[in-house]
Design a protein around this motif. Sequence first.
Motif, PDB file in Angstrom:
ATOM      1  N   UNK B  88      63.804  60.433 -91.392  1.00 18.23           N
ATOM      2  CA  UNK B  88      62.548  61.077 -91.681  1.00 18.23           C
ATOM      3  C   UNK B  88      61.905  61.373 -90.400  1.00 18.23           C
ATOM      4  N   UNK B  89      61.743  62.858 -90.023  1.00 11.19           N
ATOM      5  CA  UNK B  89      61.204  63.439 -88.915  1.00 11.19           C
ATOM      6  C   UNK B  89      59.797  63.500 -89.031  1.00 11.19           C
ATOM      7  N   UNK B  90      59.099  63.216 -87.867  1.00 11.67           N
ATOM      8  CA  UNK B  90      57.679  63.338 -87.847  1.00 11.67           C
ATOM      9  C   UNK B  90      57.274  63.884 -86.669  1.00 11.67           C
ATOM     10  N   UNK B  91      56.217  64.826 -86.698  1.00 13.54           N
ATOM     11  CA  UNK B  91      55.329  65.412 -85.890  1.00 13.54           C
ATOM     12  C   UNK B  91      54.065  64.890 -85.673  1.00 13.54           C
ATOM     13  N   UNK B  92      53.612  64.577 -84.449  1.00 12.00           N
ATOM     14  CA  UNK B  92      52.327  64.088 -84.370  1.00 12.00           C
ATOM     15  C   UNK B  92      51.716  64.875 -83.041  1.00 12.00           C
ATOM     16  N   UNK B  93      50.349  64.950 -83.042  1.00 11.14           N
ATOM     17  CA  UNK B  93      49.488  65.358 -82.158  1.00 11.14           C
ATOM     18  C   UNK B  93      48.425  64.370 -81.533  1.00 11.14           C
ATOM     19  N   UNK B  94      48.185  64.450 -80.342  1.00  9.58           N
ATOM     20  CA  UNK B  94      46.918  63.203 -79.993  1.00  9.58           C
ATOM     21  C   UNK B  94      45.928  63.937 -79.474  1.00  9.58           C
ATOM     22  N   UNK B  95      44.786  63.514 -79.867  1.00  8.32           N
ATOM     23  CA  UNK B  95      43.570  63.909 -78.959  1.00  8.32           C
ATOM     24  C   UNK B  95      43.093  62.721 -78.182  1.00  8.32           C
ATOM     25  N   UNK B  96      42.010  61.986 -78.283  1.00 11.18           N
ATOM     26  CA  UNK B  96      41.749  61.092 -77.008  1.00 11.18           C
ATOM     27  C   UNK B  96      42.300  59.956 -77.223  1.00 11.18           C
ATOM     28  N   UNK B  97      43.566  59.893 -77.313  1.00 17.27           N
ATOM     29  CA  UNK B  97      44.458  58.493 -77.448  1.00 17.27           C
ATOM     30  C   UNK B  97      45.097  58.262 -78.695  1.00 17.27           C
ATOM     31  N   UNK B  98      44.283  58.576 -79.811  1.00 18.39           N
ATOM     32  CA  UNK B  98      44.989  58.272 -81.207  1.00 18.39           C
ATOM     33  C   UNK B  98      46.148  59.331 -81.473  1.00 18.39           C
ATOM     34  N   UNK B  99      47.003  58.995 -82.015  1.00 15.92           N
ATOM     35  CA  UNK B  99      48.041  60.213 -82.579  1.00 15.92           C
ATOM     36  C   UNK B  99      48.006  60.035 -84.258  1.00 15.92           C
ATOM     37  N   UNK B 100      48.065  61.584 -84.595  1.00 15.91           N
ATOM     38  CA  UNK B 100      47.838  62.015 -85.894  1.00 15.91           C
ATOM     39  C   UNK B 100      48.985  62.598 -86.424  1.00 15.91           C
ATOM     40  N   UNK B 101      49.731  62.186 -87.446  1.00 14.06           N
ATOM     41  CA  UNK B 101      51.079  62.418 -87.907  1.00 14.06           C
ATOM     42  C   UNK B 101      51.032  63.425 -88.945  1.00 14.06           C
ATOM     43  N   UNK B 102      52.183  64.219 -88.837  1.00 12.67           N
ATOM     44  CA  UNK B 102      52.079  65.135 -89.822  1.00 12.67           C
ATOM     45  C   UNK B 102      52.918  64.633 -91.345  1.00 12.67           C
ATOM     46  N   UNK B 103      52.985  65.437 -92.202  1.00 12.09           N
ATOM     47  CA  UNK B 103      53.878  64.992 -93.543  1.00 12.09           C
ATOM     48  C   UNK B 103      55.211  64.454 -93.463  1.00 12.09           C
ATOM     49  N   UNK B 104      55.746  64.829 -92.388  1.00 10.68           N
ATOM     50  CA  UNK B 104      57.116  64.710 -92.113  1.00 10.68           C
ATOM     51  C   UNK B 104      58.148  65.550 -93.180  1.00 10.68           C
ATOM     52  N   UNK B 105      59.461  65.568 -92.224  1.00 11.07           N
ATOM     53  CA  UNK B 105      60.524  66.168 -93.009  1.00 11.07           C
ATOM     54  C   UNK B 105      61.491  65.269 -93.497  1.00 11.07           C
TER      55      UNK B 105
END
Lengths: 111, 110
Positions: B88-105
């Motif tokens: 399962x491959x997941x992309x994530x982005x970060x703001x001020x410290x936290x990371x937020x994940x996409x739905x995955x492939x």
Amino acid sequence: QQQVRQSPQSLTVWEGGTTVLTCSYEDSTFNYFPWYQQFPGEGPALLISILSVSDKKEDGRFTTFFNKREKKLSLHIIDSQPGDSATYFCAPNTNTGKLTFGDGTVLTVKP
Amino acid sequence: AQTIHQWPVAEIKAVGSPLSLGCTIKGKSSPNLYWYWQATGGTLQQLFYSITVGQVESVVQLNLSASRPKDDQFILSTEKLLLSHSGFYLCAWSGTGEQYFGPGTRLTVL
């Protein structure tokens, strides 16, 4: 070398009960401690997080406790619901973007 | 609000074939972007991160490469898939410290 350890590996609780998950780490430079909740087939979602300057953070039914001296944190879920059934990961880090995930705890809440 | 989209949702590929997975983040300017891999029933392992267009740092390569051609786009690819690439491959982005994940492939290599 296992940097982040979570226990238990899996846990079953009854609806309405209290769930306690624990996470321990080795790197004393970690200063930010998020917990992620992941449902099968989905990406992890940030559940709650705490900074090393605090020892407790509460968000509804979820509370995380941090013990800097023991390098441990815990996640408490009160009034556990079947919808809480998921895998929970802790991912302590130094807030630089490099997250080290634990192996996760699979929680099952039975109605 | 920020949204993160990954494509495709799932792939079934043959060993030795090429692969390209994509991730797009909307509503966030110049995000830090990350690629993760997760084996079935396993933990998440960070593969790459990027703090700006054209710059990608490798954390664990696993015979994969990553590129960031646009501010809002992150691509993961390889010319030759291995069985061990399944997961399962997941992309994530970060703001001020936290990371937020996409739905995955979900990738299955046969």
